[in-house]
Structure formats: structure tokens, C-alpha cells
Scaffold this motif. Sequence first.
Motif, PDB file in Angstrom:
ATOM      1  N   CYS A   1      43.179  52.731  58.323  1.00  0.00           N
ATOM      2  CA  CYS A   1      44.577  52.157  58.250  1.00  0.00           C
ATOM      3  C   CYS A   1      45.307  53.016  59.313  1.00  0.00           C
ATOM      4  CB  CYS A   1      45.206  52.252  56.754  1.00  0.00           C
ATOM      5  SG  CYS A   1      46.674  51.446  56.563  1.00  0.00           S
TER       6      CYS A   1
ATOM      7  N   LEU B   1      48.608  53.205  58.564  1.00  0.00           N
ATOM      8  CA  LEU B   1      49.875  53.892  57.696  1.00  0.00           C
ATOM      9  C   LEU B   1      49.190  54.842  56.822  1.00  0.00           C
ATOM     10  CD1 LEU B   1      52.095  50.876  56.891  1.00  0.00           C
ATOM     11  CD2 LEU B   1      52.150  52.257  58.935  1.00  0.00           C
ATOM     12  N   THR B   2      50.066  55.739  56.033  1.00  0.00           N
ATOM     13  CA  THR B   2      49.279  56.645  55.412  1.00  0.00           C
ATOM     14  C   THR B   2      50.368  56.791  54.052  1.00  0.00           C
ATOM     15  OG1 THR B   2      50.727  58.247  56.735  1.00  0.00           O
ATOM     16  CG2 THR B   2      48.634  58.141  57.187  1.00  0.00           C
ATOM     17  N   CYS B   3      50.350  55.796  53.308  1.00  0.00           N
ATOM     18  CA  CYS B   3      51.465  55.486  52.302  1.00  0.00           C
ATOM     19  C   CYS B   3      51.288  56.727  51.264  1.00  0.00           C
ATOM     20  CB  CYS B   3      51.200  54.277  51.665  1.00  0.00           C
ATOM     21  SG  CYS B   3      51.533  52.679  52.581  1.00  0.00           S
TER      22      CYS B   3
ATOM     23  N   CYS C   1      49.121  55.245  48.127  1.00  0.00           N
ATOM     24  CA  CYS C   1      48.165  54.266  48.582  1.00  0.00           C
ATOM     25  C   CYS C   1      46.947  54.356  47.439  1.00  0.00           C
ATOM     26  CB  CYS C   1      47.578  54.500  49.818  1.00  0.00           C
ATOM     27  SG  CYS C   1      45.938  53.497  50.164  1.00  0.00           S
TER      28      CYS C   1
ATOM     29  N   THR D   1      43.909  53.100  47.897  1.00  0.00           N
ATOM     30  CA  THR D   1      42.652  52.873  48.460  1.00  0.00           C
ATOM     31  C   THR D   1      42.611  54.031  49.667  1.00  0.00           C
ATOM     32  OG1 THR D   1      43.680  51.143  49.829  1.00  0.00           O
ATOM     33  CG2 THR D   1      42.204  50.465  48.010  1.00  0.00           C
TER      34      THR D   1
ATOM     35  N   TRP E   1      40.903  55.410  54.416  1.00  0.00           N
ATOM     36  CA  TRP E   1      41.306  56.106  55.521  1.00  0.00           C
ATOM     37  C   TRP E   1      41.576  57.737  55.446  1.00  0.00           C
ATOM     38  CZ3 TRP E   1      45.896  58.735  54.556  1.00  0.00           C
ATOM     39  CH2 TRP E   1      46.749  58.096  53.494  1.00  0.00           C
TER      40      TRP E   1
ATOM     41  N   GLY F   1      41.660  46.149  53.004  1.00  0.00           N
ATOM     42  CA  GLY F   1      41.263  47.483  53.625  1.00  0.00           C
ATOM     43  C   GLY F   1      42.288  48.741  52.745  1.00  0.00           C
ATOM     44  N   GLY F   2      42.657  49.568  53.474  1.00  0.00           N
ATOM     45  CA  GLY F   2      42.982  49.778  54.579  1.00  0.00           C
ATOM     46  C   GLY F   2      43.876  48.647  55.507  1.00  0.00           C
TER      47      GLY F   2
ATOM     48  N   ASN G   1      49.256  44.780  55.777  1.00  0.00           N
ATOM     49  CA  ASN G   1      50.659  45.676  55.918  1.00  0.00           C
ATOM     50  C   ASN G   1      51.633  45.101  56.778  1.00  0.00           C
ATOM     51  OD1 ASN G   1      50.098  46.967  58.303  1.00  0.00           O
ATOM     52  ND2 ASN G   1      49.186  48.792  57.392  1.00  0.00           N
TER      53      ASN G   1
ATOM     54  N   LYS H   1      55.575  47.731  53.539  1.00  0.00           N
ATOM     55  CA  LYS H   1      55.951  48.843  53.087  1.00  0.00           C
ATOM     56  C   LYS H   1      57.581  49.259  52.901  1.00  0.00           C
ATOM     57  CE  LYS H   1      51.806  49.219  51.879  1.00  0.00           C
ATOM     58  NZ  LYS H   1      51.419  47.807  51.761  1.00  0.00           N
TER      59      LYS H   1
END
Length: 265
Positions: free
Chosen positions: A44, A46-48, A67, A69, A73, A117-118, A146, A167
Motif C-alpha cells: 500500500c 498509505l499507512t492508515c 488499517c 489489512t 504492507w 489490498g493493500g 484508496n 481516507k
Amino acid sequence: MSPAITAPTVRTGARVAVADLFYSFQGEGVNLGRRALFVRLIKCNLTCGYPGMPRAADAPAIGAMVCDTEYTWNTAKHDLHAAPAMSAAEIWNELVRLDPATDNSGMAAVDLVVVSGGEPLLHPGIVVDLARRATASGRALEIETNATIAPSPALIAAGARFNAGLKLASSAVPYGKRIKPQVITQLQASGRARWKFVVTGPEDVREIAGLQQKFGLTEVWLSPEGTSADVVVDRMRWLADVALTHGWNLTTRQHVLIWGDDRGR
Ligand SMILES: Nc1nc2[nH]cc(C(=O)O)c2c(=O)[nH]1
Ligand code: SF4
Ligand SMILES: [Mg+2]
């Protein structure tokens, strides 16, 4: 000239690391409840939930939308090498094998493929290939994205649709990384996007209204944040009136209601 070694793209014919392949119901959105064949791709952009990532010692921010999932990532917590590298053809063969109609001509074929995903659009060649195979086999294909990476014209031409999960500030991802005006405008103009917002609280609702107005988003969906049935149902109870008042749709997370946080469901 030095070769581009950092490009996150995978060309057609290349391989991609695959986290999950499974047969379930689409648990969210416009196709909620439909049987579907799922593939979840690694990586991914991003790194939510993690404002400081990537740093091995990082823990999620308190109160953030984290996140669900991370195993796709977050190398600080998960060994991504365990995921097998597969070509689009291999992924497709596995999806078809998962369709119970393949071994039982008396059953209706599964007519929906979901790529998640991801962030699947980090692998443009793979997703175009999968979309073409899906369309050729009479199946619809939707991509859980996203909405920070523009889909290629080839992907649109292949018939893909997009569950575009923009997001919000609650993800702890900086605005400039999670909101890409050109990508949003292109997706909206394609007529193939449904906008899905994961909601944790009232601040999110204000931000969604602002984004809808700014970008002229049609087909807005709210989705309750949560990885347990209790949390999902509690959030839906207060989201219902919010959605009706604003003219937004509301999805649940059916797989969470049934299976909680189980992977591959
Ligand atoms: N059943 C089921 N439906 C889903 N729809 C979107 C999913 C996702 O994780 O992107 C998902 C998922 O993980 N499971
Ligand atoms: S964009 Fe999706 S997969 Fe990526 S970190 Fe955020 S929630 Fe996770
Ligand atoms: Mg999920």
C-alpha cells in the motif's frame, strides 16, 4: 542513464505478491451480499493509523482509523515474504478454481471478482490483465482502492469499477498523501466510481460533506469502521440518520458481522 529501480508498478507478465485468494460474499457496498471471488494484493502507498510510518517501532495513533489489512504492507509487524508471487494468469486460474461452478455445472457461476489490498492500483499491469479476463468470462470486476492512484485508460476500457475509499483525517495520513484532486476528478468523471468513506465519528462526517462538495462526488456511501460485529452495529445505529439526512448510502460490513476479523472471509 540509471534504470528506474524504485517504480512501484508491475508490468503485464510480471508477478505480484498475493496475500489472500478466497470465495465469499462481497461484504460492503453496492454489491453487498453477492457471491464474489476475491484476490488481495500486497503493498500500500498509505499507512492508515500510523502517522510516523514507516518506522519499525511505530504503534498506531490513539483513536485513529487503523488499517484492517496491515498484513499487506506493514513490514514492521508482518513478514510479507510469506506471500507467494503470482502472475495474473496464475491468479486468474486460482480464482476460477475457487468458483464452485467450475466443478459443478449445475451451479450458477460466481459473476463478481473483487480485487483488494493493500492498494491494487500499485500493480496496474496485473489489474488490467485480471479485468480483461473477468470481462471475457462474463464477470464484473471491482477494485477496492484508496483513490490516490489514477486508473489507466486500459483499466477503464477493460470494464473495471472502483470502490473508491478516500481516507479522512482520522486515518492519520497527511492530507496531501490521501487527497489527490486530479485522481478524484478523473475517477468521478469516469462514471465508474462509488465513493466509500469509513466512518469512526462526527468529525469524519463533516469532512465527508466538505469533500463531496469540493469534488462534486456522486454516489456516496458510508461504511462503519470496525472489525467486530458489536462495533459495526453500534456505528451503523448512529450513522443511519446521518446518511439519510445527507442523502448518502449506508453499507454494513457483512463479513465482519458474520466472521469478525477472520482473514480470507
Ligand atoms: N467478504 C469481504 N468483502 C469485502 N469487501 C471489501 C473487502 C476488503 O477488504 O477490501 C472485503 C473483505 O475482506 N471481505
Ligand atoms: S489505504 Fe487501505 S490498505 Fe492502505 S493502509 Fe489505508 S486502510 Fe490499509
Ligand atoms: Mg477488509
